[in-house]
Design an enzyme around this catalytic site. Structure first.
Site, short mmCIF file in Angstrom:
data_model
loop_
_atom_site.label_atom_id
_atom_site.label_comp_id
_atom_site.label_asym_id
_atom_site.label_seq_id
_atom_site.Cartn_x
_atom_site.Cartn_y
_atom_site.Cartn_z
N ALA A 49 -6.96 58.66 74.64
CA ALA A 49 -6.39 57.60 75.49
C ALA A 49 -4.87 57.70 75.67
O ALA A 49 -4.27 56.79 76.23
CB ALA A 49 -6.76 56.20 75.00
N ALA A 50 -4.26 58.80 75.25
CA ALA A 50 -2.82 58.98 75.54
C ALA A 50 -2.62 59.00 77.05
O ALA A 50 -1.67 58.40 77.58
CB ALA A 50 -2.31 60.26 74.91
N GLY A 51 -3.51 59.67 77.76
CA GLY A 51 -3.41 59.73 79.22
C GLY A 51 -3.59 58.35 79.84
O GLY A 51 -2.90 57.99 80.81
N ASP A 52 -4.50 57.55 79.29
CA ASP A 52 -4.71 56.20 79.82
C ASP A 52 -3.46 55.34 79.60
O ASP A 52 -3.05 54.57 80.46
CB ASP A 52 -5.91 55.54 79.13
O1 RIB Z 1 -9.54 58.53 77.81
C1 RIB Z 1 -10.15 58.24 76.59
C2 RIB Z 1 -11.47 57.60 76.82
O2 RIB Z 1 -12.34 58.53 77.40
C3 RIB Z 1 -12.17 57.14 75.56
O3 RIB Z 1 -11.82 55.83 75.17
C4 RIB Z 1 -13.63 57.27 75.91
O4 RIB Z 1 -14.28 56.06 76.08
C5 RIB Z 1 -13.65 58.11 77.18
O5 RIB Z 1 -13.99 57.36 78.24
#
Ligand code: RIB
Length: 303
Positions: free
Chosen positions: A248-251
């Protein structure tokens, strides 16, 4: 204050930590197992909310125990759940393995995320139209992503599109997007160019903007990010931190970018802010636990 809408996935992440990934056909002993909230869409909504942004999410959960927990968690964080519906199926699941370097591999079972269609987005279109920014990814069906982008365009809502997980993207979508934020793998999937160095990022950025995207902000992990806009490439350096989990670093990067733009920062400053937020998110385990508050980001930025 800017308003943000995220249209995307909500997952439960089943995470195994291990020293190294098993090779095909090999069994290795892991170190630990944990369950976290995740999903690229929900991760972006949570990261925005932790920064203090007014955030609404649209997506779907299943009929299991995870769904009720997720709704409660969102309410606690102050994320509006008016765009979330429960379906008679399972909540999306991500089976994740994280190695000792914090790198991950992920298998997705879409569950309810797979039921987010264009008709559902039309039902929720006011949420997108009322927002200043719409954040999109690719863990819900493409017809829903496209409909959300069309709605945003018609309403003048700025679209930040993370083309993850990597895959094919219709040309109509790229023409609607304001800012695209691929990592190296996703940039390669969209352009056929692997951006390993400055020349590669320039070529990939040029290819993306020639497809109709206004601005390409290409994530380069610990090296930071590259911006390609109006025919010019710029590098924005990353931050050195003690990384334990890059999930989730990208998120978090996308959320940080949207937040900073919403605060009126110019693009390079917003990308620096996003780099800092993403770096901090890697210092704790789980997709959402390490996502920073505004004070933590400002601290790393030296404000
Ligand atoms: O970007 C990370 C996410 O990718 C995780 O939380 C997982 O759920 C996948 O969707």
């Amino acid at each position: 204050m800017s308003r943000f809408c995220v249209a995307g996935s909500l997952n439960i992440d089943l995470v195994t930590r291990t020293k190294r990934f098993p090779k095909q056909g090999e069994t290795v002993q892991g170190e630990s197992f944990s369950t976290f909230t995740g999903g690229k869409g929900a991760n972006q909504a949570v990261a925005l909310s932790k920064l203090g942004a007014e955030t609404v999410m649209t997506g779907k959960l299943g009929n299991d125990i995870y769904a009720a927990q997720y709704m409660e968690y969102f309410r606690k964080l102050g994320i509006s759940t008016e765009g979330i519906t429960r379906e008679e199926t399972s909540t999306g699941i991500a089976v994740i393995t994280v190695d000792e370097n914090g790198e991950n591999s992920i298998i997705i079972i879409p569950g309810a995320n797979g039921r987010v269609d264009a008709a559902y987005i039309k039902e929720k279109k006011e949420l997108i139209a009322k927002a200043d920014f719409l954040l999109l990814q690719l863990e819900i069906p493409m017809e829903a992503v496209l409909e959300a982008a069309r709605t945003a365009k018609a309403a003048g809502t700025e679209i930040i599109f993370d083309p993850a997980p990597a895959g094919n993207v219709p040309s109509e979508l790229l023409k609607l997007v304001d800012i695209i934020t691929p990592n190296e793998t996703e940039a390669e999937a969209l352009t056929g160019i692997r951006p390993d160095d400055e020349a590669g990022f320039a070529a990939a950025g040029k290819a993306l903007t020639s497809k109709g995207v206004r601005t390409a902000v290409m994530k380069a992990g610990s090296r930071g990010a590259y911006i390609y806009e109006k025919g010019r490439l710029a590098h924005v350096a990353g931050f050195k931190v003690n990384t334990v989990d890059t999930t989730a670093a990208g998120d978090t990067f996308n959320a940080g970018l949207a937040y900073a733009l919403g605060e009126g920062m110019e693009l390079a400053g917003a990308v620096r802010f996003a780099n800092a937020a993403a770096a901090i998110s890697t210092t704790k385990h789980g997709a959402q636990d390490g996502m920073p508050s505004i004070d933590e980001v400002q601290n790393l930025l030296g404000f």
